[in-house]
Scaffold this motif. Structure first.
Motif, PDB file in Angstrom:
ATOM      1  N   ASN A 107     -13.573  -1.012  -9.056  1.00 59.49           N
ATOM      2  CA  ASN A 107     -12.794   0.121  -8.550  1.00 59.49           C
ATOM      3  C   ASN A 107     -13.358   0.819  -7.312  1.00 59.49           C
ATOM      4  OD1 ASN A 107     -10.701   0.169 -10.506  1.00 59.49           O
ATOM      5  ND2 ASN A 107     -12.219   0.838 -11.990  1.00 59.49           N
ATOM      6  N   GLY A 108     -14.629   0.701  -7.041  1.00 56.59           N
ATOM      7  CA  GLY A 108     -15.232   1.496  -5.976  1.00 56.59           C
ATOM      8  C   GLY A 108     -15.013   0.907  -4.588  1.00 56.59           C
ATOM      9  N   TRP A 109     -15.989   1.180  -3.696  1.00 56.15           N
ATOM     10  CA  TRP A 109     -15.896   0.667  -2.326  1.00 56.15           C
ATOM     11  C   TRP A 109     -16.038  -0.845  -2.294  1.00 56.15           C
ATOM     12  CZ3 TRP A 109     -13.685   3.867   0.586  1.00 56.15           C
ATOM     13  CH2 TRP A 109     -13.939   5.236   0.503  1.00 56.15           C
ATOM     14  N   TRP A 110     -16.830  -1.385  -3.220  1.00 56.40           N
ATOM     15  CA  TRP A 110     -17.092  -2.821  -3.217  1.00 56.40           C
ATOM     16  C   TRP A 110     -16.476  -3.415  -4.465  1.00 56.40           C
ATOM     17  CZ3 TRP A 110     -18.722  -3.400   1.442  1.00 56.40           C
ATOM     18  CH2 TRP A 110     -19.449  -2.372   2.031  1.00 56.40           C
TER      19      TRP A 110
END
Lengths: 247, 167
Positions: A107-110
């Motif tokens: 879910n995050g930036w990566w």
């Protein structure tokens, strides 16, 4: 004879003080250039006692059998003779490596997965990664004992797909959300909500005819071509084992 | 910068940052987004060690994080800037150790890291002009900022305490 300027006591003392930091920077630059070699391997080594057990693996294999049945149905619709004429890669030629998911950030930036198998198991960048239900992503980088998967949802991910019902092609583009964007190549793709999306039967980068997702919503007025939001069949949040299709 | 063996706690705790980033515990996340671990480590480190060490620490952490993530956008410039800024703050006036101050600074740091990655992705990916990309970017920046800000009073205070005891 005096002391040479480069070896003056001050400079020598200064050099003695900073050399560990210089060495550390060089070491970290190596980590950066090798895409985490050492760190990913150390993480894999430390987290090995907590890797998912075989029970989950059997469950995944059952899921894979169901997926295989869906795939066979899609393959039957394929024109076998045409594939032979075109000399396309067949999925049966490729090997399959089962690997545990040792780290996930869906879910995050990566939006990536870290797998517990790497180069020494025959995994290479570009290999397709399959979960129960369908395609999850592709291998972005490998270390000797780990490999990193770029999920289909990650910004920058692009996979050629098609609609088996209407036989129209498109590109599945990751935009960060759980539902990647499907950009059609035709102006009139004749698609509708609920249509199953699979990899192209002519694909040589990813295995052909692998289910990917279901169309959730359509934007027919989009320019230059209609686009759709696709709900993926394989959810990376819940998968502990995946299969990597090696070439 | 001090000798490396005098900063053993700083270096060893710094090595935990990429491991925590990879571990990404699910129970420690807000709407699926985990805290910005590097900010939680860099803030006390820079406050305690000063701007030069802050820049160097930011650079080193940027190298490691770029190594353990997919690539494309880089962490290095924003972490260097944050290391310098927090290092200067630490060298001026009253020591910063209040929960509110640490929470606010780490919230700002996390938002700046997020904005940097968001803008870089926006520039690098031509398809990222989609509306859903902007919604995802805003959601990720805000969720990561909040969880980092909430964790900072515990994590940063503990690290500051350890480093001050050592020195």
């Amino acid at each position: 004879m005096g002391v040479p300027s480069w070896a003056s006591p001050f400079r020598l003392r200064y050099w003695r003080r900073i050399w560990p930091w210089v060495l550390l920077s060089v070491g970290l630059a190596f980590v950066r250039l090798s895409k985490g070699a050492g760190f990913s391997d150390a993480y894999a080594f430390l987290s090995r006692p907590f890797w998912p057990g075989p029970a989950q693996r059997e469950w995944i294999q059952k899921g894979m059998q169901l997926e295989q049945q869906a795939r066979i149905r899609l393959l039957e619709e394929d024109n076998k003779r045409l594939r032979e004429i075109l000399s396309l890669d067949r999925s049966s030629k490729a090997g399959v490596v089962s690997a545990a998911v040792i780290s996930r950030t869906p879910n995050g930036w990566w939006q990536q997965l870290e797998l517990g198998k790497g180069q020494i198991n025959g995994i290479a960048p570009g290999n397709a990664v399959l979960g129960p239900g369908g395609l999850l992503g592709t291998i972005k980088s490998v270390t000797p004992t780990t490999s990193r998967v770029r999920l289909l949802t990650a910004p920058g991910s692009r996979v050629g797909i098609w609609l088996p019902r209407t036989k129209r092609h498109g590109i599945l583009i990751g935009v960060g959300t759980n539902r990647p964007l499907l950009r059609f190549l035709d102006k009139n793709p004749q698609a509708r909500e609920g249509d199953v999306v699979s990899t192209s039967p002519a694909s040589t980068l990813v295995p052909p005819n692998v289910p990917v997702g279901v169309i959730q919503s359509l934007e027919n007025q989009a320019v230059p071509a209609p686009q759709a939001n696709v709900q993926l069949i394989a959810a990376p949040e819940a998968i502990d084992w995946v299969q990597v299709q090696t070439r | 910068m001090s000798r490396i063996h005098q900063r053993a706690i700083c270096v060893s705790s710094g090595l935990a940052v990429p491991l925590l980033t990879l571990l990404a515990p699910n129970w420690l996340s807000l709407s699926g987004i985990g805290p910005c671990w590097v900010v939680l480590w860099l803030l006390p480190c820079a406050l305690e060690e000063g701007p030069l060490s802050g820049i160097f620490s930011g650079f080193c952490q940027g190298l490691i994080l770029d190594g353990v993530t997919l690539g494309g956008p880089t962490h290095i410039p924003i972490l260097i800037l944050l290391g310098f800024w927090w290092g200067r703050l630490g060298r001026r006036g009253i020591p910063i150790d209040g929960s509110l101050n640490l929470g606010l600074l780490s919230w700002i740091g996390s938002v700046l890291v997020g904005l940097s990655l968001w803008i870089q992705t926006w520039i690098l990916e031509s398809e990222s002009s989609a509306h859903s990309f902007q919604v995802w970017g805003l959601h990720t920046v805000l969720a990561q900022g909040i969880i980092t800000g909430l964790m900072a009073p515990i994590a940063c205070s503990w690290l500051l305490l350890r480093w001050r005891k050592r020195s």
